[in-house]
Scaffold this motif. Structure first.
Motif, PDB file in Angstrom:
ATOM      1  N   ALA A  25       8.356  10.379  10.229  1.00 12.33           N
ATOM      2  CA  ALA A  25       8.789  11.409   9.280  1.00 12.33           C
ATOM      3  C   ALA A  25      10.300  11.322   9.055  1.00 12.33           C
ATOM      4  N   ALA A  26      11.056  11.136  10.118  1.00 13.45           N
ATOM      5  CA  ALA A  26      12.512  11.020   9.990  1.00 13.45           C
ATOM      6  C   ALA A  26      12.883   9.807   9.143  1.00 13.45           C
ATOM      7  N   ALA A  27      12.214   8.691   9.362  1.00 11.79           N
ATOM      8  CA  ALA A  27      12.505   7.477   8.590  1.00 11.79           C
ATOM      9  C   ALA A  27      12.169   7.686   7.109  1.00 11.79           C
ATOM     10  N   ALA A  28      11.090   8.397   6.837  1.00  9.03           N
ATOM     11  CA  ALA A  28      10.723   8.678   5.441  1.00  9.03           C
ATOM     12  C   ALA A  28      11.784   9.554   4.778  1.00  9.03           C
ATOM     13  N   LEU A  29      12.233  10.574   5.477  1.00  8.20           N
ATOM     14  CA  LEU A  29      13.257  11.456   4.923  1.00  8.20           C
ATOM     15  C   LEU A  29      14.571  10.697   4.734  1.00  8.20           C
ATOM     16  N   GLU A  30      14.904   9.813   5.649  1.00 10.49           N
ATOM     17  CA  GLU A  30      16.107   8.974   5.497  1.00 10.49           C
ATOM     18  C   GLU A  30      15.983   8.064   4.282  1.00 10.49           C
ATOM     19  N   LEU A  31      14.797   7.522   4.050  1.00 12.12           N
ATOM     20  CA  LEU A  31      14.583   6.663   2.885  1.00 12.12           C
ATOM     21  C   LEU A  31      14.787   7.459   1.600  1.00 12.12           C
ATOM     22  N   LEU A  32      14.253   8.666   1.550  1.00 13.87           N
ATOM     23  CA  LEU A  32      14.452   9.527   0.382  1.00 13.87           C
ATOM     24  C   LEU A  32      15.921   9.866   0.217  1.00 13.87           C
ATOM     25  N   LYS A  33      16.581  10.165   1.319  1.00 19.47           N
ATOM     26  CA  LYS A  33      18.021  10.480   1.280  1.00 19.47           C
ATOM     27  C   LYS A  33      18.810   9.320   0.694  1.00 19.47           C
ATOM     28  N   ARG A  34      18.473   8.106   1.117  1.00 26.57           N
ATOM     29  CA  ARG A  34      19.165   6.915   0.615  1.00 26.57           C
ATOM     30  C   ARG A  34      18.913   6.730  -0.886  1.00 26.57           C
ATOM     31  N   ALA A  35      17.695   7.008  -1.324  1.00 26.98           N
ATOM     32  CA  ALA A  35      17.347   6.831  -2.736  1.00 26.98           C
ATOM     33  C   ALA A  35      18.007   7.889  -3.617  1.00 26.98           C
ATOM     34  N   VAL A  36      18.012   9.132  -3.134  1.00 24.51           N
ATOM     35  CA  VAL A  36      18.589  10.219  -3.927  1.00 24.51           C
ATOM     36  C   VAL A  36      20.092  10.026  -4.056  1.00 24.51           C
ATOM     37  N   GLY A  37      20.704   9.445  -3.009  1.00 17.76           N
ATOM     38  CA  GLY A  37      22.125   9.118  -3.063  1.00 17.76           C
ATOM     39  C   GLY A  37      22.997  10.203  -2.688  1.00 17.76           C
ATOM     40  N   TRP A  61      10.419  11.797  -7.631  1.00 20.22           N
ATOM     41  CA  TRP A  61      10.238  10.872  -6.520  1.00 20.22           C
ATOM     42  C   TRP A  61       8.856  11.007  -5.913  1.00 20.22           C
ATOM     43  N   GLY A  62       8.260   9.872  -5.576  1.00 14.48           N
ATOM     44  CA  GLY A  62       7.067   9.826  -4.741  1.00 14.48           C
ATOM     45  C   GLY A  62       7.491   9.220  -3.419  1.00 14.48           C
ATOM     46  N   TYR A  79       0.834  -1.199   0.000  1.00 15.10           N
ATOM     47  CA  TYR A  79       0.000   0.000   0.000  1.00 15.10           C
ATOM     48  C   TYR A  79       0.875   1.258   0.000  1.00 15.10           C
ATOM     49  N   ALA A  80       1.935   1.253   0.794  1.00 12.43           N
ATOM     50  CA  ALA A  80       2.849   2.394   0.814  1.00 12.43           C
ATOM     51  C   ALA A  80       3.458   2.622  -0.569  1.00 12.43           C
ATOM     52  N   LEU A  81       3.818   1.544  -1.244  1.00 14.31           N
ATOM     53  CA  LEU A  81       4.386   1.670  -2.583  1.00 14.31           C
ATOM     54  C   LEU A  81       3.356   2.203  -3.572  1.00 14.31           C
ATOM     55  N   LEU A  82       2.108   1.761  -3.449  1.00 16.82           N
ATOM     56  CA  LEU A  82       1.045   2.292  -4.304  1.00 16.82           C
ATOM     57  C   LEU A  82       0.881   3.797  -4.083  1.00 16.82           C
ATOM     58  N   LEU A  83       0.891   4.230  -2.833  1.00 15.20           N
ATOM     59  CA  LEU A  83       0.786   5.667  -2.546  1.00 15.20           C
ATOM     60  C   LEU A  83       1.964   6.436  -3.123  1.00 15.20           C
ATOM     61  N   ALA A  84       3.174   5.905  -2.966  1.00 19.49           N
ATOM     62  CA  ALA A  84       4.362   6.594  -3.487  1.00 19.49           C
ATOM     63  C   ALA A  84       4.298   6.702  -5.004  1.00 19.49           C
ATOM     64  N   ARG A  85       3.926   5.620  -5.657  1.00 25.87           N
ATOM     65  CA  ARG A  85       3.815   5.640  -7.127  1.00 25.87           C
ATOM     66  C   ARG A  85       2.754   6.639  -7.573  1.00 25.87           C
ATOM     67  N   THR A  86       1.629   6.634  -6.888  1.00 20.75           N
ATOM     68  CA  THR A  86       0.530   7.527  -7.254  1.00 20.75           C
ATOM     69  C   THR A  86       0.922   8.989  -7.064  1.00 20.75           C
ATOM     70  N   ALA A  87       1.571   9.304  -5.952  1.00 21.34           N
ATOM     71  CA  ALA A  87       2.016  10.684  -5.717  1.00 21.34           C
ATOM     72  C   ALA A  87       2.985  11.118  -6.817  1.00 21.34           C
ATOM     73  N   ILE A 124       9.334   4.623  -1.386  1.00 21.02           N
ATOM     74  CA  ILE A 124       9.844   5.611  -2.334  1.00 21.02           C
ATOM     75  C   ILE A 124       9.653   5.034  -3.723  1.00 21.02           C
ATOM     76  N   SER A 125       9.210   5.877  -4.645  1.00 25.07           N
ATOM     77  CA  SER A 125       9.050   5.458  -6.032  1.00 25.07           C
ATOM     78  C   SER A 125       9.691   6.515  -6.917  1.00 25.07           C
ATOM     79  N   GLY A 126      10.509   6.053  -7.844  1.00 24.32           N
ATOM     80  CA  GLY A 126      11.197   6.947  -8.761  1.00 24.32           C
ATOM     81  C   GLY A 126      12.188   6.142  -9.557  1.00 24.32           C
ATOM     82  N   PRO A 127      13.375   6.681  -9.787  1.00 19.72           N
ATOM     83  CA  PRO A 127      14.401   5.919 -10.489  1.00 19.72           C
ATOM     84  C   PRO A 127      14.708   4.582  -9.820  1.00 19.72           C
ATOM     85  N   VAL A 128      14.487   4.504  -8.508  1.00 22.37           N
ATOM     86  CA  VAL A 128      14.516   3.235  -7.774  1.00 22.37           C
ATOM     87  C   VAL A 128      13.271   3.182  -6.909  1.00 22.37           C
ATOM     88  N   GLU A 129      12.864   1.981  -6.537  1.00 23.10           N
ATOM     89  CA  GLU A 129      11.730   1.817  -5.636  1.00 23.10           C
ATOM     90  C   GLU A 129      12.165   1.000  -4.430  1.00 23.10           C
TER      91      GLU A 129
END
Length: 159
Positions: free
Chosen positions: A147-159, A96-97, A80-88, A122-127
């Motif tokens: 919120a911190a974990a979400a931002l860390e996940l984005l940070k990891r994805a952005v590289g 990135w979603g 469900y989280a992945l569906l929300l990220a893809r949809t956003a 997170i959905s984007g160049p990587v999921e």
């Protein structure tokens, strides 16, 4: 909030430097992900929009996800989280979603998840999708941790 501010400031610089954008769909973090990202000067260069998708009605109205789209799926799960990220990402045309869905507390949710349970994606160049269990019932602390974990996940994805 200082931890969120520091993460968001670093992310903002990275996203601007890479010319990347983000859209957010969050639930039990209550808007803290978006607030942190928007607290950075120049956020309009990378933050395209977001929604607090806290109820089934919000999912339908804000994300345009009818019941059929989530048939066989429940909130507070990685799919469900992945569906929300893809949809956003798709709805906003973002690089990135980012999404979060869980149970902040002090009690769990109707699905049997304990307080402190959330799924992030997170959905984007990587999921990626991950589950976080804080083991805490403190609502405000869990919201901040989510919120911190979400931002860390984005940070990891952005590289």
């Amino acid at each position: 909030m200082e931890q969120l501010d520091a993460l968001a400031a670093e992310l903002g610089e990275r996203l601007k430097a890479e010319g990347q954008t983000v859209a957010v769909a969050e639930s039990s973090s209550g808007g803290l992900i978006s607030a942190a990202l928007l607290g950075v000067a120049g956020a309009s260069k990378y933050y395209l929009g977001g929604a607090v998708v806290y109820t089934g009605k919000a999912r339908m109205v804000l994300m345009d996800l009818p019941r059929e789209a989530v048939a066989g799926m429940r909130s507070s799960t990685e799919p469900y989280a992945l569906l929300l990220a893809r949809t956003a990402r798709e709805r906003f045309g973002a690089t990135w979603g980012l999404s979060e869905t869980g149970a902040a507390g002090p009690t769990g949710n109707a699905y049997g998840d304990a307080a402190g349970h959330t799924c992030l994606a997170i959905s984007g160049p990587v999921e990626m999708a991950v589950t976080l269990e804080t083991g805490e019932s403190d609502r405000a602390a869990n919201m901040t941790a989510f919120a911190a974990a979400a931002l860390e996940l984005l940070k990891r994805a952005v590289g």
